[in-house]
Design a protein around this motif. Sequence first.
Motif, PDB file in Angstrom:
ATOM      1  N   SER A 170      35.989  42.805  27.907  1.00 23.87           N
ATOM      2  CA  SER A 170      35.221  41.610  27.563  1.00 23.87           C
ATOM      3  C   SER A 170      35.879  40.999  26.328  1.00 23.87           C
ATOM      4  CB  SER A 170      33.771  42.010  27.250  1.00 23.87           C
ATOM      5  OG  SER A 170      33.071  40.863  26.872  1.00 23.87           O
ATOM      6  N   PRO A 171      36.776  40.045  26.548  1.00 20.52           N
ATOM      7  CA  PRO A 171      37.570  39.568  25.417  1.00 20.52           C
ATOM      8  C   PRO A 171      36.856  38.514  24.585  1.00 20.52           C
ATOM      9  CG  PRO A 171      38.271  38.522  27.436  1.00 20.52           C
ATOM     10  CD  PRO A 171      37.077  39.342  27.786  1.00 20.52           C
ATOM     11  N   GLY A 172      35.571  38.669  24.370  1.00 21.89           N
ATOM     12  CA  GLY A 172      34.831  37.662  23.610  1.00 21.89           C
ATOM     13  C   GLY A 172      34.341  36.591  24.564  1.00 21.89           C
ATOM     14  N   GLY A 173      33.594  35.644  24.071  1.00 21.64           N
ATOM     15  CA  GLY A 173      33.055  34.615  24.951  1.00 21.64           C
ATOM     16  C   GLY A 173      32.010  35.245  25.850  1.00 21.64           C
ATOM     17  N   SER A 174      31.837  34.698  27.034  1.00 24.21           N
ATOM     18  CA  SER A 174      30.750  35.188  27.875  1.00 24.21           C
ATOM     19  C   SER A 174      31.249  35.661  29.224  1.00 24.21           C
ATOM     20  CB  SER A 174      29.731  34.070  28.067  1.00 24.21           C
ATOM     21  OG  SER A 174      30.412  32.942  28.596  1.00 24.21           O
ATOM     22  N   GLY A 175      32.426  36.248  29.252  1.00 26.97           N
ATOM     23  CA  GLY A 175      32.933  36.687  30.552  1.00 26.97           C
ATOM     24  C   GLY A 175      33.687  37.996  30.473  1.00 26.97           C
ATOM     25  N   PHE A 176      34.233  38.384  31.624  1.00 29.93           N
ATOM     26  CA  PHE A 176      34.962  39.654  31.726  1.00 29.93           C
ATOM     27  C   PHE A 176      36.304  39.413  32.398  1.00 29.93           C
ATOM     28  CE2 PHE A 176      30.416  40.319  32.308  1.00 29.93           C
ATOM     29  CZ  PHE A 176      30.146  41.082  31.192  1.00 29.93           C
ATOM     30  N   LEU A 177      37.266  40.223  31.983  1.00 29.76           N
ATOM     31  CA  LEU A 177      38.529  40.292  32.704  1.00 29.76           C
ATOM     32  C   LEU A 177      38.598  41.678  33.315  1.00 29.76           C
ATOM     33  CD1 LEU A 177      40.971  38.614  30.173  1.00 29.76           C
ATOM     34  CD2 LEU A 177      40.126  37.684  32.327  1.00 29.76           C
ATOM     35  N   LEU A 178      39.109  41.765  34.505  1.00 29.99           N
ATOM     36  CA  LEU A 178      39.096  43.054  35.214  1.00 29.99           C
ATOM     37  C   LEU A 178      40.471  43.327  35.811  1.00 29.99           C
ATOM     38  CD1 LEU A 178      36.484  44.248  37.768  1.00 29.99           C
ATOM     39  CD2 LEU A 178      38.777  43.797  38.583  1.00 29.99           C
ATOM     40  N   ARG A 179      40.865  44.594  35.727  1.00 34.29           N
ATOM     41  CA  ARG A 179      42.008  45.050  36.514  1.00 34.29           C
ATOM     42  C   ARG A 179      41.517  46.209  37.361  1.00 34.29           C
ATOM     43  NH1 ARG A 179      47.689  44.440  33.181  1.00 34.29           N
ATOM     44  NH2 ARG A 179      46.655  45.393  31.423  1.00 34.29           N
ATOM     45  N   ALA A 180      41.780  46.160  38.661  1.00 32.88           N
ATOM     46  CA  ALA A 180      41.365  47.236  39.564  1.00 32.88           C
ATOM     47  C   ALA A 180      42.594  47.651  40.368  1.00 32.88           C
ATOM     48  CB  ALA A 180      40.263  46.741  40.491  1.00 32.88           C
ATOM     49  N   TYR A 181      42.785  48.961  40.510  1.00 31.44           N
ATOM     50  CA  TYR A 181      44.012  49.464  41.123  1.00 31.44           C
ATOM     51  C   TYR A 181      43.734  50.110  42.477  1.00 31.44           C
ATOM     52  CZ  TYR A 181      46.009  48.741  36.535  1.00 31.44           C
ATOM     53  OH  TYR A 181      46.419  48.167  35.366  1.00 31.44           O
ATOM     54  N   ARG A 182      44.636  49.894  43.407  1.00 32.24           N
ATOM     55  CA  ARG A 182      44.583  50.609  44.684  1.00 32.24           C
ATOM     56  C   ARG A 182      45.452  51.856  44.537  1.00 32.24           C
ATOM     57  NH1 ARG A 182      44.568  48.680  50.920  1.00 32.24           N
ATOM     58  NH2 ARG A 182      44.985  50.729  51.743  1.00 32.24           N
ATOM     59  N   ALA A 183      44.922  52.996  44.945  1.00 31.96           N
ATOM     60  CA  ALA A 183      45.623  54.272  44.728  1.00 31.96           C
ATOM     61  C   ALA A 183      46.972  54.274  45.415  1.00 31.96           C
ATOM     62  CB  ALA A 183      44.764  55.418  45.253  1.00 31.96           C
TER      63      ALA A 183
ATOM     64  N   GLY B  35      49.006  48.935  44.067  1.00 32.34           N
ATOM     65  CA  GLY B  35      48.899  47.553  43.612  1.00 32.34           C
ATOM     66  C   GLY B  35      47.695  47.337  42.701  1.00 32.34           C
ATOM     67  N   CYS B  36      47.599  46.141  42.164  1.00 31.24           N
ATOM     68  CA  CYS B  36      46.568  45.838  41.161  1.00 31.24           C
ATOM     69  C   CYS B  36      45.932  44.476  41.423  1.00 31.24           C
ATOM     70  CB  CYS B  36      47.249  45.820  39.788  1.00 31.24           C
ATOM     71  SG  CYS B  36      46.156  45.408  38.426  1.00 31.24           S
ATOM     72  N   LEU B  37      44.635  44.435  41.278  1.00 32.62           N
ATOM     73  CA  LEU B  37      43.915  43.159  41.340  1.00 32.62           C
ATOM     74  C   LEU B  37      43.575  42.727  39.915  1.00 32.62           C
ATOM     75  CD1 LEU B  37      41.160  41.955  43.632  1.00 32.62           C
ATOM     76  CD2 LEU B  37      40.612  42.124  41.225  1.00 32.62           C
ATOM     77  N   VAL B  38      43.762  41.458  39.621  1.00 29.45           N
ATOM     78  CA  VAL B  38      43.387  40.912  38.305  1.00 29.45           C
ATOM     79  C   VAL B  38      42.353  39.822  38.539  1.00 29.45           C
ATOM     80  CG1 VAL B  38      44.210  39.794  36.198  1.00 29.45           C
ATOM     81  CG2 VAL B  38      45.749  41.281  37.490  1.00 29.45           C
TER      82      VAL B  38
ATOM     83  N   ARG C 275      38.412  41.987  51.262  1.00 33.90           N
ATOM     84  CA  ARG C 275      39.646  41.444  51.861  1.00 33.90           C
ATOM     85  C   ARG C 275      40.823  41.564  50.877  1.00 33.90           C
ATOM     86  NH1 ARG C 275      41.932  36.182  54.663  1.00 33.90           N
ATOM     87  NH2 ARG C 275      43.318  37.344  56.040  1.00 33.90           N
ATOM     88  N   MET C 276      40.522  41.426  49.605  1.00 33.88           N
ATOM     89  CA  MET C 276      41.585  41.572  48.602  1.00 33.88           C
ATOM     90  C   MET C 276      42.127  43.002  48.633  1.00 33.88           C
ATOM     91  SD  MET C 276      39.960  39.356  45.525  1.00 33.88           S
ATOM     92  CE  MET C 276      39.672  37.604  45.754  1.00 33.88           C
ATOM     93  N   PHE C 277      41.217  43.977  48.798  1.00 37.08           N
ATOM     94  CA  PHE C 277      41.665  45.373  48.879  1.00 37.08           C
ATOM     95  C   PHE C 277      42.571  45.560  50.094  1.00 37.08           C
ATOM     96  CE2 PHE C 277      41.252  49.730  50.443  1.00 37.08           C
ATOM     97  CZ  PHE C 277      41.691  50.421  49.328  1.00 37.08           C
TER      98      PHE C 277
END
Length: 222
Positions: free
Chosen positions: A204-217, A151-154, A142-144
């Motif tokens: 993976s900026p340290g700690g135990s998680g991830f940050l993500l950026r995903a782009y729509r063409a 556009g970009c998803l964070v 749905r975000m897509f």
Amino acid sequence: MPSSAAAPQRVRNRFREKARAFDDLYEDQRPLARLLRPGLFRRRQLAADTVRAYDAPRVLDVGCGSGRIGEFALEAGASRYVGIDFSEPMIELASARLERFGLRAELIAGDFLDVAVDGPFDVVLALGLFDYLPEPHLFSRRMFELCADGGCLVGSFPGWSLIKGPIRKLRYEWIGNCPIFNYTPRELELMFGASGFERVQIASPGGSGFLLRAYRAQRRSQ
Ligand SMILES: C[S@@+](CC[C@H](N)C(=O)[O-])C[C@H]1O[C@@H](n2cnc3c(N)ncnc32)[C@H](O)[C@@H]1O
């Protein structure tokens, strides 16, 4: 024992009860508290940096909570901000916090999968949300759909860690009666790729998680 109530309802109950306590985490200046929660501030920074990379973007914030990230997104230049959350106390806090931005800020109380949303958006934020989703692929799809071309998803995502993993399971699921989920980078690439996003960047900026950026063409003109 965890109750048998449906997972989304248990998540909703938690964030109805804990809205104020969650909001207060952003005010906690104690060095130890900051050390234990670096993810909170890093994800907010990434959201603001992404908003700044666009010219007056339209921003959708899914699971907007008390508007702490919305405030940064609007200050970073969002021309339109829509925050959605199914915890009414969170929406009340967000509403008070974002009042000064007038008509640029709009808040919707409801489940992201059910509410009508008038898109598209240049930046879609999903911060601290995927931790609680039993069917995350429905959300990424749905975000897509709501993301504009180019556009970009964070998003932010917890990963399993040998120390924090079991503690979180115990705290959230067994004591707090709230389901909690973890992700691997590969799972994230597959899920966001299958939803239609083209470029998926994971840090993976340290700690135990991830940050993500995903782009729509960006769609090419014929
Ligand atoms: C940990 S809080 C994060 C709030 C905010 N994004 C932040 O980082 O400050 C997660 C929020 O997601 C909301 N949420 C979870 N599932 C949701 C759903 N299906 N629809 C709307 N909101 C949801 C919860 O009510 C909660 O306020």
